[in-house]
Design an enzyme around this catalytic site. Structure first.
Site, PDB file in Angstrom:
ATOM      1  N   GLU A   1       0.829  -1.224   0.000  1.00  4.67           N
ATOM      2  CA  GLU A   1       0.000   0.000   0.000  1.00  4.67           C
ATOM      3  C   GLU A   1       0.857   1.265   0.000  1.00  4.67           C
ATOM      4  O   GLU A   1       0.524   2.243  -0.668  1.00  4.67           O
ATOM      5  CB  GLU A   1      -0.953  -0.003   1.203  1.00  4.67           C
ATOM      6  CG  GLU A   1      -1.932  -1.179   1.239  1.00  4.67           C
ATOM      7  CD  GLU A   1      -2.663  -1.416  -0.069  1.00  4.67           C
ATOM      8  OE1 GLU A   1      -2.997  -0.447  -0.773  1.00  4.67           O
ATOM      9  OE2 GLU A   1      -2.890  -2.595  -0.397  1.00  4.67           O
TER      10      GLU A   1
ATOM     11  N   HIS B   1       1.958   2.179  -3.368  1.00  2.16           N
ATOM     12  CA  HIS B   1       0.935   2.877  -4.156  1.00  2.16           C
ATOM     13  C   HIS B   1       1.061   4.396  -4.005  1.00  2.16           C
ATOM     14  O   HIS B   1       0.778   5.145  -4.946  1.00  2.16           O
ATOM     15  CB  HIS B   1      -0.472   2.467  -3.703  1.00  2.16           C
ATOM     16  CG  HIS B   1      -1.018   1.252  -4.390  1.00  2.16           C
ATOM     17  ND1 HIS B   1      -1.181   1.170  -5.755  1.00  2.16           N
ATOM     18  CD2 HIS B   1      -1.470   0.069  -3.899  1.00  2.16           C
ATOM     19  CE1 HIS B   1      -1.693  -0.014  -6.074  1.00  2.16           C
ATOM     20  NE2 HIS B   1      -1.876  -0.708  -4.963  1.00  2.16           N
TER      21      HIS B   1
HETATM   22 NI    NI Z   1      -2.615  -2.660  -4.833  1.00  3.05          NI
END
Ligand code: NI
Length: 195
Positions: free
Chosen positions: A149, A152
Site C-alpha cells: 500500500e 501505491h
Molecule cells: Ni494494490
C-alpha cells in the site's frame, strides 16, 4: 455509505507520488468521508488493503485490513486477523534485512498475480485518521500489505517489482482436477490482462 471506483493503471493518478495529508485536513468532512468511503470500498471488494490513489485521490492515506472471516484466516494471519489500520503519511522507518517471497494481487490490476519479495518485518510510522501519531511493527502478511500500500503512494505497483507474473487461473490449472468450483478463481479467470 459509498463505494468508490477503483482505477486501473491506465489512469495516471495511480503512477503519481501522492500528496501528504496536511494537519488541517483531519478536521474536514471531505477527508473523513474519503476514509469512510475507502473502508466501504475495501470491504465490498474483499481486499486486504487500499491506498487513496486507487480511488483517484492523490493523497497519502492507506487502509490495511487482514480478514477474520474463517478459521483459515485466523490461522494465516494470527493476531493480525480482523484488525483495520487507517494510516496517513505512512513511512517505513525500519526494515528487516530478511526478505520473504509471497504471492500478491492488486485491486487495480484485476486478474493478475505475482510473486514479490518483501521485507519480513517493518516499522511504519505516520498518523491515524484524526492526526494522532501512529506506529506499528508489522511482520509477515501484515508487513507485506503495508509495503504494497505504501508503494501505491509512490506510484509503484507490485508488477514493477517482479517478473514472475501470471493470470489468475494459469497456475491453478494443474490443481483444477481435484478442486471443484473454486469461486474466486473461476470468477476472475476470464478477466483479461490489463496491458
Ligand atoms: Ni494494490
Amino acid at each position: 455509505m459509498a463505494i468508490l471506483d477503483i482505477i486501473q493503471p491506465d489512469n495516471p493518478v495511480l503512477r503519481k507520488k501522492a500528496i501528504r495529508v496536511d494537519a488541517s485536513q483531519y478536521q474536514s468532512e471531505k477527508f473523513q468521508q474519503l476514509v469512510d468511503d475507502m473502508l466501504d470500498t475495501l470491504a465490498e471488494a474483499h481486499g486486504v488493503g487500499l491506498a487513496a490513489p486507487q480511488v483517484n485521490q492523490s493523497t497519502r492515506l492507506i487502509i490495511v485490513h487482514l480478514p477474520d472471516e474463517s478459521e483459515e484466516d485466523r490461522e494465516e494471519y494470527g493476531d493480525d486477523a480482523g484488525k483495520t489500520y487507517i494510516v496517513t503519511n505512512p513511512k517505513i522507518t525500519k526494515r528487516s534485512r530478511r526478505m520473504v517471497e509471497g504471492v500478491e494481487g492488486c485491486l487495480s490490476i484485476p486478474g493478475i498475480l505475482g510473486e514479490v519479495d518483501r521485507h519480513e518485518m517493518i516499522v511504519v510510522t505516520g498518523q491515524d485518521r484524526h492526526g494522532n501519531d501512529f506506529r506499528i511493527k508489522a511482520k509477515g502478511w501484515l508487513a507485506r500489505v503495508f509495503q504494497h500500500e505504501i508503494d501505491h503512494l509512490n506510484g509503484q505497483l507490485f508488477i514493477d517489482l517482479t517478473d514472475k507474473i501470471w493470470q489468475v487461473g494459469e497456475a491453478e490449472e494443474a490443481d483444477t482436477a481435484d478442486t471443484t468450483q473454486d469461486e474466486p478463481v473461476a470468477s476472475t479467470a476470464e478477466t483479461p490482462a490489463t496491458d
